[in-house]
Design an enzyme around this catalytic site. Structure first.
Site, PDB file in Angstrom:
ATOM      1  CB  SER A 256      47.366  42.130  39.878  1.00  0.00           C
ATOM      2  OG  SER A 256      46.654  43.334  40.013  1.00  0.00           O
ATOM      3  CE  LYS A 257      50.239  46.970  37.330  1.00  0.00           C
ATOM      4  NZ  LYS A 257      51.248  46.711  36.330  1.00  0.00           N
ATOM      5  NE  ARG A 258      44.678  47.660  37.211  1.00  0.00           N
ATOM      6  CZ  ARG A 258      45.379  48.780  37.069  1.00  0.00           C
ATOM      7  NH1 ARG A 258      45.587  49.562  38.114  1.00  0.00           N
ATOM      8  NH2 ARG A 258      45.882  49.116  35.900  1.00  0.00           N
ATOM      9  CE  LYS A 259      44.127  39.946  41.795  1.00  0.00           C
ATOM     10  NZ  LYS A 259      43.587  38.743  41.238  1.00  0.00           N
TER      11      LYS A 259
END
Length: 524
Positions: A256-259
């Site tokens: 994920s791009k959020r992590k």
RNA sequence: GGCCCCUUCGUCUAGCGGUCUAGGACUCCGGCCUUUCACGCCGGCAACACGGGUUCGAGUCCCGUAGGGGUCACCA
């Protein structure tokens, strides 16, 4: 398999960047379409987009173009099923909802969201699975009037079957069984008339005549409701293939791009990121972690990766041909791709392996193309003119030839910036200078002696220079190591790089002497 | 938690009942090459999650257990 013409799709959201996992999914769709002589379609999921869609879509389309994943229909190219933007297809969705309502496959629901939420919580508390009571379901015009008199507004829900089961035939996973009673009366239209994803997707797939829905496995559990919608609308069902997602480095969790923060703790991921940051800072590229990191495809383009290498790496994430073939040209990939050979388990993203593909592809790249790939980086770094002058290509060719495998990504050419700087601008690496020139007792003396020898040299090609130095070393009774390191640092400013004799030859006599003089002056 | 999916070296994978003392690639560790760095070459470490079946024979089939993951929105 149906005998319908093959049409696949990928549906990016205009978020401003292209996720690497998404690309892998798109790649499988593209490959499948190309293999079967079909079409690959891009549909834009811009239903809840506040931002400027065109602007947020651009990096995504650029990414696809860079990778060479051409689409037959979609934004910029159009096609017979226009429009391809969901935001422009609301009437289609609304009319589908109308049909569902008329069929009795959907109903207007006047419940307030708190009321449904309360039911959900109650079910949870009693540890039974939640099924909506349909208490505020309107079955007639009178019901609607009554609820509206109470000041309620309606949304539309699917009236899902509550018994029996559904078998989803999946080209990757085989038959997967679902019980209808577990399914919810999903909302398909909001009070304001806008429609939700599952409805929209099914309508689009039908309108676009999609024959094979190839998507990541997180959609597997959404499939029953989509099948229900399609059936109730009288649509022919597409084939489904749920492919495994791309997982985090060293884990099975979806990438994920959020992590990013977490990934940076992974040594390999961080190394890849650092490589990118180094190149970015040298070309003055403003980066933010949001849009410039190894999870985002555009990163690879900016840093100077080869699209073929990235694609080759990606195709092997969840698919393989046999026990040994790893390198595939685009044609071979298309030729050999099949959904039967797609794996079921998630595959984690492994930066070192990607890098090794990049290495190999770079090694195979013909010189002309290598030069062309490197030029923009030198320009952005301000080391050569734009447009380049006529010396650039020959000089760059010399440098790339000498550098050989040391250029792993095109941005690495900036490791050899010393060859493009003026003699006065050249920066000496402090540590290297200290270790190789200042500290060794004899270094400066030897450097001065060799400098004077160089000044009289008539031949300045690598081979002659090597002979010159070796003969001198022998006659002087020293070891080559006593001079060669100092020589490298003095002329290129750094302790690492390709062959010293190549370096001297490329620099030319004048530059060599000027640089050595500067270095000697610094020793004092 | 319910439902669904998955499970071979650290990672990507080959294996579709005997050819498996489990093969390849990347990483890693040695060594060679060498003026540094990189490449290259040679060698090495390293896996069938576990337990039951079925079978003459199981990594391969079946069941269970464990572990991992996905999904349960008026997001897509």
């Amino acid at each position: 398999m149906t005998d319908r013409p093959v049409r696949t799709r990928f549906a990016p959201s205009p978020t401003g960047y292209l996720h690497i996992g998404g690309v892998r999914t798109a790649l499988f769709n593209w490959l499948f379409a190309r293999k079967h002589g079909g079409q690959f379609i891009l549909r834009i999921d811009d239903t809840d987009q506040q931002r400027n869609v065109a602007e947020a879509l651009q990096p995504i389309l650029d990414g696809f173009r860079w990778l060479g994943l051409d689409w037959d229909e979609g934004p910029e190219v159009g096609g017979p099923c226009e429009p391809y933007y969901q935001s422009q297809r609301s009437e289609r969705y609304a009319s589908a909802v109308q049909t569902l309502l008329e069929n009795g496959a959907a109903y207007r629901d006047y419940a307030k969201s708190e009321e449904v939420q309360a039911e959900r919580e109650a079910a949870e508390k009693e540890k039974r699975s939640f099924v909506y009571s349909r208490k505020w379901m309107a079955e007639s015009a009178e019901d609607c009037a009554r609820f509206e008199a109470e000041g309620r507004t309606a949304i539309v829900r699917l009236k899902m079957p509550r018994e029996g089961k559904l078998i989803v035939k999946d080209l990757v996973r085989g038959d997967v069984e679902f019980a209808w009673e577990r399914e919810q009366d999903h909302v398909i239209q909001r009070a304001d008339g806008s429609c939700l994803y599952h409805l929209a997707t099914v309508v689009d797939e039908h309108d676009f005549k999609i024959s094979h829905v190839i998507r990541a496995e997180e959609h597997l559990s959404n499939t029953p409701r989509q099948i229900y919608i399609a059936q109730q609308l009288g649509y022919e069902l597409p084939e489904f293939a749920h492919i495994p997602f791309v997982a985090e480095p060293g884990s099975k969790t979806k990438l994920s791009k959020r992590k990013l923060e977490k990934y940076m703790k992974n040594r390999d991921f961080k190394a890849l990121n650092d490589l990118g940051q180094t190149v970015a800072s040298r070309i003055g590229l403003e980066t933010s972690a949001e849009t410039f990191n190894p999870v985002i495809v555009n990163f690879y383009e900016e840093v100077g990766f080869l699209a073929d290498a990235v694609v080759n790496y990606l195709v092997l994430l969840g698919w393989s041909l046999d026990d040994k073939t790893e390198d595939f040209s685009r044609e071979e990939m298309i030729e050999n791709f099949s959904l039967e050979r797609v794996n079921k388990a998630a595959a984690s993203f492994d930066p070192p392996k990607l890098l090794s593909f990049q290495d190999r592809y770079m090694q195979k790249l013909e010189m002309k193309k290598k030069v062309a790939k490197c030029v923009p980086f030198l320009q952005k770094a301000g080391l050569i003119a734009d447009p380049p002058d006529c010396n650039t290509a020959p000089r760059l060719t010399e440098i790339l030839t000498a550098a050989d495998d040391r250029i792993k990504v095109a941005g690495d050419i900036l490791d050899f910036g010393a060859f493009f700087q003026s003699d006065e601008e050249l920066q000496f690496d402090e540590k290297a200078f200290e270790k190789r020139i200042r500290k060794p007792e004899e270094a400066a003396t030897l450097l001065k002696e060799f400098r004077d020898l160089l000044a009289d040299a008539s031949e300045f090609d690598a081979a002659s220079l090597e002979k010159l130095l070796k003969d001198w070393v022998t006659s002087r009774g020293i070891k080559i190591g006593q001079i060669i390191h100092a020589l490298r640092v003095a002329t290129t400013g750094t302790a690492v790089g390709f062959g010293v004799f190549d370096s001297l030859a490329i620099l030319g006599k004048e530059s060599c002497l000027a640089r050595m003089d500067r270095a000697l002056a610094m020793v004092g």
